[in-house]
Design a protein around this motif. Structure first.
Motif, PDB file in Angstrom:
ATOM      1  N   GLN A 140       0.325   7.934  -6.306  1.00 27.09           N
ATOM      2  CA  GLN A 140       1.316   8.073  -5.206  1.00 27.09           C
ATOM      3  C   GLN A 140       0.940  10.109  -5.329  1.00 27.09           C
ATOM      4  O   GLN A 140       0.838  10.512  -3.739  1.00 27.09           O
ATOM      5  CB  GLN A 140       3.255   9.323  -5.813  1.00 27.09           C
ATOM      6  CG  GLN A 140       3.476   9.317  -5.772  1.00 27.09           C
ATOM      7  CD  GLN A 140       4.273   9.195  -4.511  1.00 27.09           C
ATOM      8  OE1 GLN A 140       4.214   7.620  -4.107  1.00 27.09           O
ATOM      9  NE2 GLN A 140       4.208   9.938  -2.756  1.00 27.09           N
ATOM     10  N   LEU A 143      -1.951   9.188  -1.937  1.00 29.08           N
ATOM     11  CA  LEU A 143      -1.686   9.112  -0.383  1.00 29.08           C
ATOM     12  C   LEU A 143      -0.712  10.397  -0.753  1.00 29.08           C
ATOM     13  O   LEU A 143      -0.898  10.560   0.453  1.00 29.08           O
ATOM     14  CB  LEU A 143      -0.387   8.225  -1.235  1.00 29.08           C
ATOM     15  CG  LEU A 143       0.906   8.502  -1.622  1.00 29.08           C
ATOM     16  CD1 LEU A 143       2.196   8.615  -0.634  1.00 29.08           C
ATOM     17  CD2 LEU A 143       1.479   6.811  -2.098  1.00 29.08           C
ATOM     18  N   ASP A 144      -0.776  10.786  -0.915  1.00 34.94           N
ATOM     19  CA  ASP A 144       0.121  12.542  -1.076  1.00 34.94           C
ATOM     20  C   ASP A 144      -0.927  13.313  -0.411  1.00 34.94           C
ATOM     21  O   ASP A 144      -1.329  14.342   0.275  1.00 34.94           O
ATOM     22  CB  ASP A 144       0.813  13.627  -2.185  1.00 34.94           C
ATOM     23  CG  ASP A 144       1.715  12.688  -2.394  1.00 34.94           C
ATOM     24  OD1 ASP A 144       2.827  11.687  -1.606  1.00 34.94           O
ATOM     25  OD2 ASP A 144       3.104  13.002  -3.528  1.00 34.94           O
ATOM     26  N   THR A 147      -1.762  12.120   3.591  1.00 31.82           N
ATOM     27  CA  THR A 147      -1.062  12.353   3.836  1.00 31.82           C
ATOM     28  C   THR A 147      -0.980  14.204   4.226  1.00 31.82           C
ATOM     29  O   THR A 147      -1.228  14.015   5.862  1.00 31.82           O
ATOM     30  CB  THR A 147       0.148  12.264   3.328  1.00 31.82           C
ATOM     31  OG1 THR A 147       0.941  10.570   3.012  1.00 31.82           O
ATOM     32  CG2 THR A 147       1.539  13.152   4.681  1.00 31.82           C
ATOM     33  N   ASN A 175       0.485  15.123  -8.500  1.00 35.40           N
ATOM     34  CA  ASN A 175      -0.232  16.202  -7.254  1.00 35.40           C
ATOM     35  C   ASN A 175      -1.252  17.600  -8.052  1.00 35.40           C
ATOM     36  O   ASN A 175      -1.490  17.773  -6.775  1.00 35.40           O
ATOM     37  CB  ASN A 175       1.151  16.510  -7.046  1.00 35.40           C
ATOM     38  CG  ASN A 175       1.376  15.695  -5.983  1.00 35.40           C
ATOM     39  OD1 ASN A 175       1.186  15.835  -4.278  1.00 35.40           O
ATOM     40  ND2 ASN A 175       1.931  14.427  -5.782  1.00 35.40           N
ATOM     41  N   ASN A 221       6.514  19.915  -1.065  1.00 35.12           N
ATOM     42  CA  ASN A 221       6.112  18.006  -1.846  1.00 35.12           C
ATOM     43  C   ASN A 221       7.635  18.270  -1.846  1.00 35.12           C
ATOM     44  O   ASN A 221       8.032  19.589  -3.534  1.00 35.12           O
ATOM     45  CB  ASN A 221       4.867  17.951  -2.346  1.00 35.12           C
ATOM     46  CG  ASN A 221       5.122  16.617  -2.330  1.00 35.12           C
ATOM     47  OD1 ASN A 221       6.208  15.995  -2.125  1.00 35.12           O
ATOM     48  ND2 ASN A 221       4.461  15.308  -3.040  1.00 35.12           N
ATOM     49  N   LEU A 262       6.886  17.292   2.466  1.00 32.44           N
ATOM     50  CA  LEU A 262       7.247  15.169   1.809  1.00 32.44           C
ATOM     51  C   LEU A 262       8.116  15.471   1.266  1.00 32.44           C
ATOM     52  O   LEU A 262       8.578  16.572   0.442  1.00 32.44           O
ATOM     53  CB  LEU A 262       5.116  15.572   0.706  1.00 32.44           C
ATOM     54  CG  LEU A 262       4.173  15.682   1.866  1.00 32.44           C
ATOM     55  CD1 LEU A 262       3.672  17.050   2.620  1.00 32.44           C
ATOM     56  CD2 LEU A 262       2.574  14.983   1.845  1.00 32.44           C
ATOM     57  N   PRO A 264       8.203  12.673  -2.248  1.00 30.80           N
ATOM     58  CA  PRO A 264       7.266  10.807  -2.700  1.00 30.80           C
ATOM     59  C   PRO A 264       8.562   9.796  -2.869  1.00 30.80           C
ATOM     60  O   PRO A 264       8.458   8.692  -2.773  1.00 30.80           O
ATOM     61  CB  PRO A 264       7.236  11.395  -3.846  1.00 30.80           C
ATOM     62  CG  PRO A 264       8.091  12.389  -4.244  1.00 30.80           C
ATOM     63  CD  PRO A 264       8.612  12.963  -3.580  1.00 30.80           C
ATOM     64  N   GLN A 288       4.043   9.171   4.306  1.00 30.93           N
ATOM     65  CA  GLN A 288       3.208   9.000   2.944  1.00 30.93           C
ATOM     66  C   GLN A 288       3.625   7.805   2.418  1.00 30.93           C
ATOM     67  O   GLN A 288       2.620   6.961   2.163  1.00 30.93           O
ATOM     68  CB  GLN A 288       4.204  10.352   2.006  1.00 30.93           C
ATOM     69  CG  GLN A 288       4.192  11.829   2.523  1.00 30.93           C
ATOM     70  CD  GLN A 288       5.547  12.186   1.197  1.00 30.93           C
ATOM     71  OE1 GLN A 288       6.272  12.228   2.113  1.00 30.93           O
ATOM     72  NE2 GLN A 288       4.942  12.157   0.138  1.00 30.93           N
ATOM     73  N   ASN A 291       0.654   5.771   4.227  1.00 35.80           N
ATOM     74  CA  ASN A 291      -0.212   5.456   3.603  1.00 35.80           C
ATOM     75  C   ASN A 291       0.101   5.574   2.060  1.00 35.80           C
ATOM     76  O   ASN A 291      -1.891   4.743   2.069  1.00 35.80           O
ATOM     77  CB  ASN A 291      -0.709   7.858   2.887  1.00 35.80           C
ATOM     78  CG  ASN A 291      -0.992   7.935   4.859  1.00 35.80           C
ATOM     79  OD1 ASN A 291      -1.752   6.952   5.425  1.00 35.80           O
ATOM     80  ND2 ASN A 291      -0.704   9.553   5.322  1.00 35.80           N
TER      81      ASN A 291
END
Ligand code: CP
Length: 318
Positions: A140, A143-144, A147, A175, A221, A262, A264, A288, A291
């Motif tokens: 995750q 992919l963040d 993005t 993150n 996010n 964003l 998740p 997201q 991706n």
């Protein structure tokens, strides 16, 4: 072929900036495969992958399965319900029994922090952490990052704020590791009851007011309030949380610049994020998700370099 990520992917804490960039750069061309009519390449043909999901999941479980199938791996899905875990079998016994059937990789989601590492130290197959308790959710995080990089062109120097329930969030931890390694400025914002003690020691700013965070940030996010992990009164009520910390259209309209949004997932609409923000012009929430498939393909591909019999097949990738 060397193993550019090592045997396992357990967290972004263990990866270097070069390894993180390698995953992002590998994912980029893989995105195109999902746009084809026939969404399949032979890269992981012959590999057997087990998806062990001992906690609920929509995005992560399905995107791992799509990633595996689009790369021609053979996949098996195992959940707690319906397997011998429900009869008391231990995690290691389950995995060792699967290895006795000759598997190559295990993707694991588990409610206990450290479960992925525990497993990785006890089995020979590659282990990918698909979210362990409140510890990490590395794919995750990746992919963040992809993005954000797609939108801004670069991560370095961008101001990214993780908003909400940081305390219970494995996504926040992945993150923070990933963003700081790639040179972003990182902040967190939420009620003090939902921020881990000494979070500043991870190199992040702390905002107590969402308005200040929005004024500062290039991207937010927004994290889900993890009500299922809250065994005490962390917030007065959902309505009060939305009133004080909700990411709303009105608050974003007062920002000095467009702020990328964003989340998740899964979202609590009307709690941490309002629908007109989640579905608004600055939201990349579904990007997201798109991706996520490419990132998981990239991780599977790079880890498969550790499996000699797969190396030749992996060379054929676009
Ligand atoms: N982002 C995420 O982990 O979503 P799922 O719980 O649906 O997999």
């Amino acid at each position: 072929m060397s193993a550019p990520l090592g045997k396992d992917l357990l967290g972004l804490e263990q990866l270097t900036a070069e390894q993180i960039n390698l995953v992002l750069d590998t994912a980029l061309p893989l995105k195109e495969i999902s746009e084809r009519t026939i969404k399949k390449v032979p890269t992981l043909r012959g590999a057997t992958i087990v998806n062990l999901f001992f906690e609920a999941s929509t995005r992560t479980r399905i995107s791992f399965e799509f990633a595996e199938k689009r790369m021609s791996a053979d996949t098996v899905n195992v959940g707690a319900a319906g397997s011998s875990v429900s009869k008391g079998e231990t995690l290691v016994d389950t995995a060792r029994n699967l290895e006795a059937m000759r598997i190559d990789m295990v993707v694991i989601r588990h409610p206990a922090s450290g479960a992925a590492q525990f497993l990785a130290e006890r089995i020979e197959s590659n282990v990918i952490n698909a979210g362990d308790g409140t510890h990490e959710h590395p794919t995750q995080g990746l992919l963040d990052l992809l993005t954000l990089r797609d939108h801004f062109g670069t991560i370095a120097g961008k101001k990214v704020c993780l908003c909400g329930d940081v305390l219970h969030s494995r996504v926040a931890r992945s993150n923070i590791w990933g963003l700081t390694k790639l040179g972003a400025e990182v902040a967190v914002c939420g009620p003090r009851s939902l921020l881990p003690n000494a979070i500043e020691e991870m190199g992040v700013k702390v905002f107590d007011r969402i308005e200040t965070a929005i004024e500062w940030a290039d991207a937010l996010n927004v994290l889900r309030l993890q009500l299922e992990r809250m065994h005490a009164g962390y917030i007065p009520s959902l309505r009060e949380y939305n009133r004080v910390f909700g990411v709303t259209r009105e608050r974003l309209d007062r920002a000095p610049r467009d702020v990328l949004i964003l989340h998740p997932g899964p979202m609590n609409r009307g709690v941490e994020i309002d629908s007109d923000v989640a579905d608004g012009p600055h939201s990349v929430i579904l990007n997201q998700v798109t991706n996520g498939v490419a990132i998981r393909m990239a991780v599977l591909y790079l880890l498969s370099g550790n499996t000699p019999q797969l190396a030749e097949a992996a060379k054929g990738i676009a």
